[in-house]
Design a protein around this motif. Structure first.
Motif, PDB file in Angstrom:
ATOM      1  N   MET A  79      25.240  -7.115  20.293  1.00 53.30           N
ATOM      2  CA  MET A  79      24.592  -6.501  21.447  1.00 53.30           C
ATOM      3  C   MET A  79      23.910  -7.570  22.296  1.00 53.30           C
ATOM      4  O   MET A  79      23.249  -8.455  21.780  1.00 53.30           O
ATOM      5  N   LYS A  80      24.102  -7.479  23.613  1.00 50.25           N
ATOM      6  CA  LYS A  80      23.356  -8.361  24.511  1.00 50.25           C
ATOM      7  C   LYS A  80      21.889  -8.035  24.350  1.00 50.25           C
ATOM      8  O   LYS A  80      21.518  -6.895  24.115  1.00 50.25           O
ATOM      9  N   ARG A  81      21.062  -9.056  24.505  1.00 54.18           N
ATOM     10  CA  ARG A  81      19.642  -8.874  24.229  1.00 54.18           C
ATOM     11  C   ARG A  81      18.792  -9.410  25.363  1.00 54.18           C
ATOM     12  O   ARG A  81      19.218 -10.306  26.067  1.00 54.18           O
ATOM     13  N   PRO A  82      17.593  -8.866  25.432  1.00 53.98           N
ATOM     14  CA  PRO A  82      17.087  -7.709  24.715  1.00 53.98           C
ATOM     15  C   PRO A  82      17.525  -6.402  25.384  1.00 53.98           C
ATOM     16  O   PRO A  82      17.865  -6.382  26.552  1.00 53.98           O
ATOM     17  N   LEU A  83      17.499  -5.354  24.610  1.00 56.98           N
ATOM     18  CA  LEU A  83      17.660  -3.997  25.124  1.00 56.98           C
ATOM     19  C   LEU A  83      16.267  -3.389  25.042  1.00 56.98           C
ATOM     20  O   LEU A  83      15.686  -3.328  23.958  1.00 56.98           O
ATOM     21  N   ILE A  84      15.722  -3.016  26.185  1.00 56.57           N
ATOM     22  CA  ILE A  84      14.350  -2.504  26.229  1.00 56.57           C
ATOM     23  C   ILE A  84      14.378  -1.041  26.634  1.00 56.57           C
ATOM     24  O   ILE A  84      15.036  -0.660  27.606  1.00 56.57           O
ATOM     25  N   GLU A  85      13.661  -0.239  25.869  1.00 56.31           N
ATOM     26  CA  GLU A  85      13.516   1.183  26.166  1.00 56.31           C
ATOM     27  C   GLU A  85      12.076   1.417  26.592  1.00 56.31           C
ATOM     28  O   GLU A  85      11.137   1.104  25.851  1.00 56.31           O
ATOM     29  N   CYS A  86      11.888   1.919  27.805  1.00 54.86           N
ATOM     30  CA  CYS A  86      10.548   2.160  28.335  1.00 54.86           C
ATOM     31  C   CYS A  86      10.542   3.462  29.128  1.00 54.86           C
ATOM     32  O   CYS A  86      11.284   3.597  30.110  1.00 54.86           O
ATOM     33  N   ASN A  87       9.720   4.402  28.697  1.00 51.71           N
ATOM     34  CA  ASN A  87       9.597   5.692  29.380  1.00 51.71           C
ATOM     35  C   ASN A  87      10.944   6.364  29.631  1.00 51.71           C
ATOM     36  O   ASN A  87      11.215   6.869  30.709  1.00 51.71           O
ATOM     37  N   GLY A  88      11.803   6.325  28.633  1.00 53.59           N
ATOM     38  CA  GLY A  88      13.098   6.975  28.737  1.00 53.59           C
ATOM     39  C   GLY A  88      14.162   6.169  29.468  1.00 53.59           C
ATOM     40  O   GLY A  88      15.311   6.577  29.530  1.00 53.59           O
ATOM     41  N   GLU A  89      13.789   5.039  30.056  1.00 47.63           N
ATOM     42  CA  GLU A  89      14.729   4.180  30.768  1.00 47.63           C
ATOM     43  C   GLU A  89      15.171   3.033  29.867  1.00 47.63           C
ATOM     44  O   GLU A  89      14.411   2.578  29.016  1.00 47.63           O
ATOM     45  N   LEU A  90      16.390   2.546  30.087  1.00 45.27           N
ATOM     46  CA  LEU A  90      16.906   1.404  29.337  1.00 45.27           C
ATOM     47  C   LEU A  90      17.127   0.225  30.276  1.00 45.27           C
ATOM     48  O   LEU A  90      17.584   0.404  31.404  1.00 45.27           O
ATOM     49  N   TYR A  91      16.785  -0.956  29.796  1.00 42.25           N
ATOM     50  CA  TYR A  91      16.967  -2.196  30.544  1.00 42.25           C
ATOM     51  C   TYR A  91      17.676  -3.186  29.638  1.00 42.25           C
ATOM     52  O   TYR A  91      17.351  -3.299  28.464  1.00 42.25           O
ATOM     53  N   LEU A  92      18.629  -3.917  30.204  1.00 43.14           N
ATOM     54  CA  LEU A  92      19.408  -4.867  29.418  1.00 43.14           C
ATOM     55  C   LEU A  92      19.179  -6.274  29.943  1.00 43.14           C
ATOM     56  O   LEU A  92      19.306  -6.529  31.132  1.00 43.14           O
ATOM     57  N   GLY A  93      18.816  -7.183  29.045  1.00 41.43           N
ATOM     58  CA  GLY A  93      18.574  -8.561  29.425  1.00 41.43           C
ATOM     59  C   GLY A  93      17.134  -8.770  29.861  1.00 41.43           C
ATOM     60  O   GLY A  93      16.322  -7.850  29.889  1.00 41.43           O
ATOM     61  N   TRP A  94      16.823 -10.012  30.212  1.00 39.98           N
ATOM     62  CA  TRP A  94      15.465 -10.357  30.612  1.00 39.98           C
ATOM     63  C   TRP A  94      15.496 -11.082  31.953  1.00 39.98           C
ATOM     64  O   TRP A  94      14.816 -12.066  32.190  1.00 39.98           O
ATOM     65  N   GLY A  95      16.339 -10.578  32.849  1.00 45.23           N
ATOM     66  CA  GLY A  95      16.432 -11.146  34.192  1.00 45.23           C
ATOM     67  C   GLY A  95      15.298 -10.665  35.081  1.00 45.23           C
ATOM     68  O   GLY A  95      14.462  -9.841  34.689  1.00 45.23           O
ATOM     69  N   LYS A  96      15.289 -11.167  36.287  1.00 40.75           N
ATOM     70  CA  LYS A  96      14.240 -10.801  37.249  1.00 40.75           C
ATOM     71  C   LYS A  96      14.218  -9.306  37.529  1.00 40.75           C
ATOM     72  O   LYS A  96      13.154  -8.733  37.740  1.00 40.75           O
ATOM     73  N   ASP A  97      15.391  -8.673  37.525  1.00 40.50           N
ATOM     74  CA  ASP A  97      15.453  -7.229  37.773  1.00 40.50           C
ATOM     75  C   ASP A  97      14.715  -6.446  36.690  1.00 40.50           C
ATOM     76  O   ASP A  97      13.945  -5.532  36.984  1.00 40.50           O
ATOM     77  N   GLN A  99      12.378  -7.673  34.604  1.00 38.39           N
ATOM     78  CA  GLN A  99      10.963  -8.045  34.673  1.00 38.39           C
ATOM     79  C   GLN A  99      10.255  -7.298  35.793  1.00 38.39           C
ATOM     80  O   GLN A  99       9.147  -6.788  35.611  1.00 38.39           O
ATOM     81  N   SER A 100      10.904  -7.199  36.926  1.00 28.58           N
ATOM     82  CA  SER A 100      10.340  -6.492  38.074  1.00 28.58           C
ATOM     83  C   SER A 100      10.167  -5.000  37.768  1.00 28.58           C
ATOM     84  O   SER A 100       9.142  -4.404  38.077  1.00 28.58           O
ATOM     85  N   ALA A 101      11.190  -4.403  37.169  1.00 26.56           N
ATOM     86  CA  ALA A 101      11.144  -2.974  36.831  1.00 26.56           C
ATOM     87  C   ALA A 101      10.024  -2.666  35.845  1.00 26.56           C
ATOM     88  O   ALA A 101       9.443  -1.581  35.866  1.00 26.56           O
ATOM     89  N   LEU A 102       9.702  -3.639  34.984  1.00 21.17           N
ATOM     90  CA  LEU A 102       8.647  -3.441  33.984  1.00 21.17           C
ATOM     91  C   LEU A 102       7.282  -3.919  34.472  1.00 21.17           C
ATOM     92  O   LEU A 102       6.316  -3.910  33.733  1.00 21.17           O
ATOM     93  N   GLY A 103       7.225  -4.368  35.725  1.00 20.82           N
ATOM     94  CA  GLY A 103       5.958  -4.801  36.312  1.00 20.82           C
ATOM     95  C   GLY A 103       5.475  -6.153  35.822  1.00 20.82           C
ATOM     96  O   GLY A 103       4.287  -6.419  35.792  1.00 20.82           O
ATOM     97  N   VAL A 104       6.417  -7.011  35.442  1.00 21.97           N
ATOM     98  CA  VAL A 104       6.081  -8.354  34.965  1.00 21.97           C
ATOM     99  C   VAL A 104       6.492  -9.346  36.047  1.00 21.97           C
ATOM    100  O   VAL A 104       7.571  -9.241  36.606  1.00 21.97           O
ATOM    101  N   SER A 105       5.619 -10.295  36.325  1.00 21.99           N
ATOM    102  CA  SER A 105       5.992 -11.291  37.348  1.00 21.99           C
ATOM    103  C   SER A 105       6.182 -12.656  36.744  1.00 21.99           C
ATOM    104  O   SER A 105       5.823 -12.956  35.668  1.00 21.99           O
TER     105      SER A 105
END
Length: 105
Positions: A79-97, A99-105
């Motif tokens: 599996m590509k990593r990381p796979l992040i689950e937050c508030n029912g949403e899934l995010y793949l990878g640790w790119g700027k997109d 990070q931005s979606a999770l409110g991290v700068s």
């Protein structure tokens, strides 16, 4: 919030450092729940498979032809990593997109 990844993955460690409140799930030890895998495959498709990994290169041609869900259950490190689950949403990878979606700068 959960991060599905590997404890020795540099990208996962970067994400964990910035997201201290996140719960870490080591996919080699605990696996990924089938429901989460199905959602991730539905959302990301073949991008969920890391075909540049050593695990992938170690598979036979016959194994590589198996359905992605079967491959990921048998070889969670694919599996590509990381796979992040937050508030029912899934995010793949640790790119700027992500990070931005999770409110991290």
């Amino acid at each position: 919030m959960k991060l599905f990844g590997l404890k020795n993955c540099d990208t996962c460690r970067k994400a964990l450092k910035v997201l201290p409140e996140i719960s870490f799930v080591d996919v080699r030890v605990d696996g990924v729940p089938l429901e989460v895998l199905n959602r991730a495959l539905g959302q990301f498709g073949d991008r969920l498979l890391n075909i540049r990994s050593t695990t992938w290169r170690g598979l036979t041609g016959e194994e590589r032809e198996k359905p992605p869900i079967e491959l990921l259950q048998t070889h969670p490190a694919l599996m590509k990593r990381p796979l992040i689950e937050c508030n029912g949403e899934l995010y793949l990878g640790w790119g700027k997109d992500t990070q931005s979606a999770l409110g991290v700068s």
